[in-house]
Motif scaffolding. Structure first.
Motif: not given
Length: 595
Positions: A311-323
Motif C-alpha cells: 500500500l505504500i507504493a499505491l499511496l505514492h502512486a496516487f499522489a501522482e494521480v492527484r496531480r
C-alpha cells in the motif's frame, strides 16, 4: 462414489483456509458420499466449531496438529532399532541429495507407527537428535546445515515431530475403503492420502490453490529463525512436496503460477490439470449488471492490509494521480489486517502449536503497525486534506472496513468506483481481482503471481514496486471512461466463464470419474471400479444382489520385491514391513466389517 476429503486448518471448521471452496464442492456433488478427515491448527479453531454439513457427508474424523500425539507407548529394543533405521534414512534424505532415502524413511516410520505406535516418544528421543546431528555432519549436507548447533537440532526435531503427527493417526482403516482421496492442500494435509495410496492403492488427488512449499519459503523468510533450522525445514518441505507430486495420481493446481511450482518440484505434466477456484457470481450480479454505477473518479483497493500488498507504493502512486486528476479519490477497504508474514494470496497459515501461536500474535502486531504507517504516509502526502481519515467525500484517501452500514459487502466496495487497483508484490491467485471482474470493473494490477492469467487482457498490468507506472495506468483509465467500461464488460464475461462455482464443481466431478476410469481400483488387479455396491456399506446383514457379484479375477503374480510394503488387497503376512495387528485383522475379517 465415496470421496475422502483431507484438509488442514480449514473445512469443516468455521474458520480457516479452503473452507469456502471445500464447502461449495461438497454441496455441489450431492450424488456422492463424502468423508472428511480434518487436521486442526489451534484450540481456538476447534472452539469456534464447525459449519453445518449436508447429509451426504457420512463420516467426519478430526485430529489436532497443535496438540502432542502421545499415545503413551514406548518401543522395545527391536522397535527402537527399526525406528533408528527408518529415521536415519529420513534425515539423510533431508540433508542429502537423494529423495529416495527420504521416501523410504517416511514410509518406514509410517509402518512402525501403524503397527506399534510410540512415534511421539521416539521422535523426541536422544536417538532422533543424534541421527539428525549425524546427517547434518555428513559430507553431502549443505554448508548451512553442517553449521547446526545443539539448539538448532533440538528445534528442528521438535518441528519435525509436529509435522509427522499424521503418521500416527488411526484414519487408515477408513481411508482404505474410499474410492478417491482428495487432499485440499499439499504438504502435511496430503500425508494421510499419500500413505493410503502407498499402502492400500487408493487413488490420490491433490489440489493446491496456494502452493504449500512456496508459502513455507515466504513464511520462514519473514521469521527470525536460525539459518540451520530454516535450511532443514526448507529441505523437509521440498522433499515432502516432491514425494507428493511424484505419487499423486492427479494434481489440480488453481492457476499456471502454482502449476509451474509443481513442475519444478518434479510433477509430471501428464498428471496436471488446472482447475480455477469457484466463486459465487450471484453475490456480484447487481453491481456487475449495472456498469454505470460508482464514482468515475474513484479508485478502489480491497484486500488484507499486509506489507505484501504494498500500500505504500499505491499511496505514492496516487499522489501522482492527484496531480494529473485533481478530482481523483482512493478508497481503501480493509477486509482484515494481515500477519505481516508475506505469504499473500496463499492458502496457508502460520505454524500451529504454541510456537506458532506466538508468531501469529507478533504477525498481527506487524500488520497493525503497517496500517498505522499507511495512515501516517497518507497524512504526509495530503496534509491539507487528511484531517479526518474516516470522512468519506472530504479526503482523497480513506481507510474503511467492509461490513458497516455504508459498505455491507465486498460488492458495494467494488461498486463505489469504476477502477479497481491491485498493488501487491506477492500474490498467489488474486481473489479480489476476480471479484472485481465479476463486478464488471476495469483493473490496474501489478504483474505478480497469477495476475496476468486471471485478467487475460481485460485490464492493465504494470511492474511491481513501480509507483510511476501504476499512476500512469490509473490515469489512463480515469481519463478514458469508455475504455474502462469496455474492459470491465470483458472482465465480467471472462470471470463468468472461468471462475464460477459451477465450473469448479464440474471440473472436480470429471476428475474423480477420470481417476476411477483409468483401470482397476487396486494395484494388484483384484478389483474393478464400483465392484462393491453402495448397499454393501449399509449397517446390518444384507444380501448382495446377483448382478452386483463381481466376476472372479485371476490373482496377480507376486511382486518382484517380496519385502516391499503391502498394497491394497495384498496379504499382510507376505510383507513383514507392515503387519496389521491381530485385533485389526480380526475386525477386518468379521462379517460386520465386510457388511
Amino acid at each position: 462414489m465415496r470421496i475422502g476429503l483431507l484438509t488442514e486448518g480449514g473445512y469443516p471448521y468455521a474458520t480457516g483456509e479452503a473452507r469456502l471452496w471445500c464447502d461449495r464442492l461438497v454441496r455441489g456433488l450431492p450424488q456422492h458420499e463424502f468423508e472428511l478427515y480434518a487436521l486442526s491448527r489451534s484450540a481456538e479453531q476447534e472452539e469456534r466449531g464447525r459449519v453445518p454439513l449436508p447429509s451426504h457427508v457420512t463420516r467426519v474424523r478430526t485430529a489436532p496438529l497443535w496438540a502432542p500425539a502421545d499415545d503413551g507407548r514406548s518401543h522395545r529394543r527391536r522397535e527402537r532399532r527399526r525406528f533408528a533405521a527408518a529415521f536415519t534414512e529420513l534425515v539423510r534424505g533431508i540433508c542429502g541429495a537423494d529423495p529416495a532415502r527420504f521416501a523410504d524413511g517416511l514410509y518406514g516410520l509410517a509402518a512402525l507407527a501403524w503397527e506399534e505406535g510410540g512415534l511421539y516418544a521416539a521422535l523426541r528421543s536422544e536417538t532422533a537428535v543424534r541421527a539428525v546431528e549425524s546427517a547434518c555432519r555428513a559430507p553431502e549436507a549443505s554448508r548451512a546445515v553442517q553449521r547446526a548447533q545443539v539448539a538448532d537440532l533440538l528445534e528442528f526435531v521438535d518441528e519435525l515431530e509436529r509435522m509427522l503427527r499424521p503418521l500416527s493417526l488411526d484414519w487408515y482403516e477408513d481411508l482404505r475403503e474410499v474410492d478417491v482421496c482428495h487432499a485440499a492442500a499439499g504438504g502435511v494435509a496430503a500425508l494421510p492420502g499419500l500413505l493410503a495410496k502407498r499402502f492400500f492403492g487408493v487413488p490420490l488427488l491433490v489440489t493446491e490453490y496456494g502452493v504449500q512449499l512456496r508459502a513455507h519459503y515466504l513464511e520462514t523468510s519473514a521469521r527470525d529463525e536460525r539459518p540451520a533450522v530454516r535450511a532443514l525445514l526448507a529441505a523437509f518441505h521440498t522433499r515432502l512436496a516432491g514425494e507428493i507430486y511424484s505419487q499423486a495420481d492427479l494434481l489440480t493446481p488453481g492457476n499456471a503460477h502454482a502449476r509451474r511450482w509443481q513442475e519444478r518440484c518434479g510433477a509430471s505434466r501428464e498428471r496436471l490439470r488446472t482447475i480455477y477456484p469457484g466463486m459465487e457470481a450471484d453475490r456480484f450480479a447487481a453491481v456487475g449488471e449495472d456498469p454505470g454505477c460508482g464514482d468515475p473518479h474513484t479508485l478502489v483497493w480491497v484486500g488484507r492490509v499486509d506489507p505484501a500488498k504494498d500500500l505504500i507504493a499505491l499511496l505514492h502512486a496516487f499522489a501522482e494521480v492527484r496531480r494529473a486528476e485533481p478530482r481523483a479519490r482512493l478508497r481503501i477497504f480493509a477486509t482484515s489486517v494481515g500477519t505481516g508474514s508475506g505469504a499473500a494470496g496463499s492458502a496457508t497459515a502460520g505454524p500451529g502449536g504454541p510456537a506458532g501461536a506466538g508468531n501469529h500474535e507478533v504477525g498481527h502486531a506487524v500488520g497493525h503497525g503497517y496500517l498505522a504507517d499507511c495512515r501516517s504516509l497518507a497524512a504526509q502526502l495530503f496534509p491539507d486534506e487528511a484531517a479526518d481519515a474516516h470522512a468519506v467525500g472530504e479526503n482523497p484517501v480513506t481507510f474503511e472496513e467492509i461490513g458497516g452500514p455504508d459498505v455491507p459487502s465486498p460488492a458495494h466496495a467494488y461498486g463505489s468506483g469504476r477502477v479497481v487497483v491491485l498493488s501487491s508484490v506477492i500474490e498467489g491467485f488474486p481473489i479480489t481481482l476476480a471479484e472485481a471482474m465479476f463486478c464488471g470493473r476495469a483493473t490496474v494490477s501489478t504483474d505478480v503471481g497469477a495476475v496476468v492469467e486471471v485478467i487475460g487482457g481485460t485490464g492493465l498490468v504494470v511492474p511491481p514496486r513501480n509507483p510511476r507506472a501504476l499512476a500512469e495506468a490509473c490515469v489512463t483509465l480515469l481519463q478514458d471512461p469508455e475504455r474502462a467500461q469496455r474492459l470491465g464488460s470483458a472482465a465480467r464475461a471472462r470471470a463468468l466463464e472461468l471462475f464460477t462455482v459451477e465450473q469448479n464443481v464440474a471440473a472436480f466431478q470429471e476428475s474423480y470419474l477420470r481417476l476411477l476410469a483409468r483401470g482397476p481400483a487396486r494395484p494388484d488387479g483384484t478389483g474393478v471400479p464400483f465392484e462393491q455396491p453402495p448397499e454393501a456399506r449399509v449397517p446390518g446383514h444384507w444380501a448382495t444382489p446377483t448382478w452386483a457379484t463381481p466376476h472372479p479375477v485371476p490373482a496377480a503374480p507376486p511382486a518382484a520385491d517380496p519385502a516391499g510394503p503391502p498394497t491394497r488387497g495384498d496379504d499382510p503376512e507376505a510383507h513383514p514391513g507392515l503387519m496389521v495387528p491381530a485385533a485389526r485383522a480380526e475386525r477386518a475379517a468379521s462379517p460386520e466389517a465386510s457388511a
